[in-house]
Motif scaffolding. Structure first.
Motif, PDB file in Angstrom:
ATOM      1  N   LEU A   1      -1.793  14.774  40.226  1.00  0.00           N
ATOM      2  CA  LEU A   1      -3.224  14.600  40.626  1.00  0.00           C
ATOM      3  C   LEU A   1      -3.658  15.675  41.306  1.00  0.00           C
ATOM      4  O   LEU A   1      -4.735  16.275  41.136  1.00  0.00           O
ATOM      5  N   SER A   2      -3.348  16.278  42.339  1.00  0.00           N
ATOM      6  CA  SER A   2      -3.959  17.148  43.012  1.00  0.00           C
ATOM      7  C   SER A   2      -3.821  19.258  41.758  1.00  0.00           C
ATOM      8  O   SER A   2      -4.934  19.062  42.346  1.00  0.00           O
ATOM      9  N   SER A   3      -3.532  18.922  40.866  1.00  0.00           N
ATOM     10  CA  SER A   3      -3.686  20.194  40.269  1.00  0.00           C
ATOM     11  C   SER A   3      -4.868  19.861  39.685  1.00  0.00           C
ATOM     12  O   SER A   3      -5.274  20.819  39.525  1.00  0.00           O
ATOM     13  N   TRP A   4      -4.401  19.054  38.961  1.00  0.00           N
ATOM     14  CA  TRP A   4      -6.305  18.370  37.652  1.00  0.00           C
ATOM     15  C   TRP A   4      -7.138  18.374  38.577  1.00  0.00           C
ATOM     16  O   TRP A   4      -8.183  18.723  38.451  1.00  0.00           O
ATOM     17  N   ARG A   5      -7.117  17.588  40.220  1.00  0.00           N
ATOM     18  CA  ARG A   5      -8.659  17.596  41.117  1.00  0.00           C
ATOM     19  C   ARG A   5      -8.514  18.934  41.758  1.00  0.00           C
ATOM     20  O   ARG A   5      -9.958  19.589  41.497  1.00  0.00           O
ATOM     21  N   LEU A   6      -7.538  19.896  41.460  1.00  0.00           N
ATOM     22  CA  LEU A   6      -8.247  21.617  42.459  1.00  0.00           C
ATOM     23  C   LEU A   6      -8.985  22.572  40.758  1.00  0.00           C
ATOM     24  O   LEU A   6     -10.191  22.748  40.739  1.00  0.00           O
ATOM     25  N   ALA A   7      -8.507  22.016  40.158  1.00  0.00           N
ATOM     26  CA  ALA A   7      -8.896  22.785  38.734  1.00  0.00           C
ATOM     27  C   ALA A   7     -10.272  21.834  38.031  1.00  0.00           C
ATOM     28  O   ALA A   7     -11.145  23.309  38.370  1.00  0.00           O
ATOM     29  N   HIS A   8     -10.479  21.136  38.529  1.00  0.00           N
ATOM     30  CA  HIS A   8     -12.161  20.164  38.425  1.00  0.00           C
ATOM     31  C   HIS A   8     -12.828  21.025  39.583  1.00  0.00           C
ATOM     32  O   HIS A   8     -14.438  21.174  39.153  1.00  0.00           O
TER      33      HIS A   8
ATOM     34  N   GLY B   1      -8.375   3.613  29.820  1.00  0.00           N
ATOM     35  CA  GLY B   1      -8.593   4.641  30.856  1.00  0.00           C
ATOM     36  C   GLY B   1      -9.732   3.860  31.850  1.00  0.00           C
ATOM     37  O   GLY B   1     -10.626   3.176  31.808  1.00  0.00           O
ATOM     38  N   GLY B   2      -9.467   4.096  33.203  1.00  0.00           N
ATOM     39  CA  GLY B   2      -9.785   3.851  34.458  1.00  0.00           C
ATOM     40  C   GLY B   2     -11.488   4.148  34.186  1.00  0.00           C
ATOM     41  O   GLY B   2     -12.234   3.483  35.336  1.00  0.00           O
ATOM     42  N   ARG B   3     -12.157   5.213  33.733  1.00  0.00           N
ATOM     43  CA  ARG B   3     -13.149   5.738  33.524  1.00  0.00           C
ATOM     44  C   ARG B   3     -13.908   4.667  32.916  1.00  0.00           C
ATOM     45  O   ARG B   3     -15.135   4.676  33.094  1.00  0.00           O
ATOM     46  N   ASP B   4     -13.653   4.028  32.130  1.00  0.00           N
ATOM     47  CA  ASP B   4     -13.887   3.178  31.108  1.00  0.00           C
ATOM     48  C   ASP B   4     -13.643   1.680  31.808  1.00  0.00           C
ATOM     49  O   ASP B   4     -13.880   0.776  31.416  1.00  0.00           O
ATOM     50  N   SER B   5     -13.323   1.707  32.857  1.00  0.00           N
ATOM     51  CA  SER B   5     -13.063   0.495  33.772  1.00  0.00           C
ATOM     52  C   SER B   5     -11.897  -0.685  32.795  1.00  0.00           C
ATOM     53  O   SER B   5     -11.390  -1.247  33.178  1.00  0.00           O
ATOM     54  N   ASP B   6     -10.743   0.401  32.944  1.00  0.00           N
ATOM     55  CA  ASP B   6      -9.836  -0.295  32.098  1.00  0.00           C
ATOM     56  C   ASP B   6      -8.826   0.297  32.823  1.00  0.00           C
ATOM     57  O   ASP B   6      -7.726   1.002  32.858  1.00  0.00           O
ATOM     58  N   HIS B   7      -7.972  -0.380  33.798  1.00  0.00           N
ATOM     59  CA  HIS B   7      -7.342  -0.804  34.872  1.00  0.00           C
ATOM     60  C   HIS B   7      -5.657  -0.984  34.702  1.00  0.00           C
ATOM     61  O   HIS B   7      -6.124  -2.102  33.607  1.00  0.00           O
ATOM     62  N   THR B   8      -5.213  -0.684  35.424  1.00  0.00           N
ATOM     63  CA  THR B   8      -3.594  -1.937  34.761  1.00  0.00           C
ATOM     64  C   THR B   8      -3.535  -2.515  35.965  1.00  0.00           C
ATOM     65  O   THR B   8      -4.738  -2.932  37.258  1.00  0.00           O
ATOM     66  N   GLU B   9      -3.071  -3.859  35.914  1.00  0.00           N
ATOM     67  CA  GLU B   9      -2.330  -5.230  37.334  1.00  0.00           C
ATOM     68  C   GLU B   9      -2.392  -4.413  38.594  1.00  0.00           C
ATOM     69  O   GLU B   9      -2.454  -5.401  39.417  1.00  0.00           O
ATOM     70  N   HIS B  10      -2.247  -3.359  38.422  1.00  0.00           N
ATOM     71  CA  HIS B  10      -1.923  -3.054  39.811  1.00  0.00           C
ATOM     72  C   HIS B  10      -3.354  -2.695  41.204  1.00  0.00           C
ATOM     73  O   HIS B  10      -2.827  -2.702  42.732  1.00  0.00           O
ATOM     74  N   LEU B  11      -4.408  -2.411  41.058  1.00  0.00           N
ATOM     75  CA  LEU B  11      -5.765  -2.219  41.739  1.00  0.00           C
ATOM     76  C   LEU B  11      -5.709  -3.303  41.537  1.00  0.00           C
ATOM     77  O   LEU B  11      -5.646  -2.956  43.285  1.00  0.00           O
TER      78      LEU B  11
ATOM     79  N   ALA C   1     -17.195   8.683  39.875  1.00  0.00           N
ATOM     80  CA  ALA C   1     -15.512   8.616  39.409  1.00  0.00           C
ATOM     81  C   ALA C   1     -14.780   9.068  40.359  1.00  0.00           C
ATOM     82  O   ALA C   1     -13.468   8.777  41.210  1.00  0.00           O
ATOM     83  N   LEU C   2     -14.762  10.772  41.035  1.00  0.00           N
ATOM     84  CA  LEU C   2     -13.849  11.309  41.553  1.00  0.00           C
ATOM     85  C   LEU C   2     -13.525  10.565  43.531  1.00  0.00           C
ATOM     86  O   LEU C   2     -12.695  11.109  43.853  1.00  0.00           O
ATOM     87  N   GLY C   3     -14.272   9.878  43.815  1.00  0.00           N
ATOM     88  CA  GLY C   3     -14.802   9.139  44.936  1.00  0.00           C
ATOM     89  C   GLY C   3     -14.062   7.679  45.106  1.00  0.00           C
ATOM     90  O   GLY C   3     -12.795   7.533  45.806  1.00  0.00           O
ATOM     91  N   ASP C   4     -13.540   7.476  43.482  1.00  0.00           N
ATOM     92  CA  ASP C   4     -12.420   6.563  44.326  1.00  0.00           C
ATOM     93  C   ASP C   4     -11.568   6.544  44.052  1.00  0.00           C
ATOM     94  O   ASP C   4     -10.476   6.300  43.919  1.00  0.00           O
ATOM     95  N   ASP C   5     -10.782   8.124  42.647  1.00  0.00           N
ATOM     96  CA  ASP C   5      -9.740   8.003  42.543  1.00  0.00           C
ATOM     97  C   ASP C   5      -9.388   9.101  43.619  1.00  0.00           C
ATOM     98  O   ASP C   5      -8.211   8.869  43.957  1.00  0.00           O
TER      99      ASP C   5
ATOM    100  N   ALA D   1      -8.799  13.773  29.651  1.00  0.00           N
ATOM    101  CA  ALA D   1      -9.652  13.548  28.646  1.00  0.00           C
ATOM    102  C   ALA D   1     -11.218  13.415  29.190  1.00  0.00           C
ATOM    103  O   ALA D   1     -12.434  13.432  28.967  1.00  0.00           O
ATOM    104  N   ALA D   2     -10.721  13.117  30.730  1.00  0.00           N
ATOM    105  CA  ALA D   2     -11.962  13.090  31.696  1.00  0.00           C
ATOM    106  C   ALA D   2     -12.338  14.568  32.190  1.00  0.00           C
ATOM    107  O   ALA D   2     -13.493  14.244  32.103  1.00  0.00           O
ATOM    108  N   TYR D   3     -11.324  15.488  32.307  1.00  0.00           N
ATOM    109  CA  TYR D   3     -12.118  16.447  32.445  1.00  0.00           C
ATOM    110  C   TYR D   3     -11.071  17.806  31.561  1.00  0.00           C
ATOM    111  O   TYR D   3     -10.085  17.939  31.009  1.00  0.00           O
TER     112      TYR D   3
END
Length: 276
Positions: free
Chosen positions: A144-151, A247-257, A53-57, A215-217
């Protein structure tokens, strides 16, 4: 609070001297001397899922940042965005390699990056949205950087030594990413009427995706503290939001991916036997 104060406060606790040089892409191997065996008691399936998941992000975010090449407002910003993307690409490579070890498949990083379809990706949806204007990309990078940094700060004490080492390297990089985005948020939010309005519109667009991140972290308090500090300084506001379903963690993506991945994977899939 002056502009300088928000930057200095965000930088507290982070020695970013290394991160400022080539955005943390130094020559030291972050896994040098680290025992790569999965420790007893660590759930290999959970470890693999976390790394994937973190790699995909990171991979999807890096691809979006790469799209600013030749399109950024100034050359300096173009180089900065490209290098931030390279940091994230480096994180993705390390995480995919650990995933292949943890899940027992021994798959290399290319298998995860180039030879999975969109429904197999686990990135959060905010990462895959189109770049929009520069204001939107700056708000997204800040969030995203604030969220990823905290995790990642929490992962530096993970029982898996490899994941902890990856996180320790990533913390230096992400601290700079967050600071760079915060500087732009203040500059644009407290700039002209036009730049302020665009930044506020970007915050309005991004806000509904915050629910998926939290919800992820469980880093809600840390992230909102940063965002409130930056937006208060910039004269912006974080709107109330209703979390989007799925959510994307459940493979529910937008049409943009899918289109993003098609461009990213085209050459590798055209030459599947090549070494990249």
């Amino acid at each position: 609070m002056s502009d300088d104060h928000v930057y200095m406060t965000l930088a507290e606790g982070h020695d970013d001297s290394d991160a400022r040089w080539a955005f943390g892409t130094g020559f030291e191997d972050p896994l040098h001397g680290v025992d790569t065996a999965v420790p007893a008691g660590v759930d290999r399936e959970d470890l693999a899922a976390c790394c994937l998941a973190l790699g995909d992000d990171a991979l999807v975010s890096a691809q979006r940042l790469a799209e600013w090449t030749t399109r950024a407002p100034e050359l300096e910003e173009e180089v900065a965005l490209a290098n931030i993307g390279l940091d994230l690409l480096g994180q993705a490579r390390l995480l995919y390699a650990r995933c292949g070890h943890a899940d027992g498949t021994a798959r290399g990083e290319d298998a995860y990056a180039y030879f999975r379809d969109a429904d197999a990706f686990r990135n959060v949806r905010l990462a895959e949205l189109p770049n929009g204007d520069f204001a939107f990309s700056m708000v997204r990078l800040l969030v995203l950087s604030s969220w990823r940094l905290a995790h990642f700060e929490r992962l530096t004490t993970d029982p898996d030594p490899v994941l902890a080492a990856i996180a320790a390297k990533g913390v230096k990089e992400l601290a700079y990413h967050r600071q760079w985005a915060a500087e732009w948020a203040v500059r644009l939010g407290d700039g002209t009427d036009e730049s302020h309005d665009r930044m506020q519109a970007a915050l309005d667009q991004v806000a509904p995706y915050l629910g998926e991140l939290f919800a992820a972290y469980d880093v809600r308090d840390e992230v909102l503290a940063v965002l409130n500090q930056v937006t208060d300084t910039a004269g912006l506001r974080i709107p109330a939001w209703q979390p989007l379903p799925g959510g994307g963690r459940d493979s529910d993506h937008t049409e943009h991916l899918a289109p993003l991945l098609a461009e990213l994977q085209a050459v590798a899939r055209a030459h599947p036997e090549a070494t990249w």
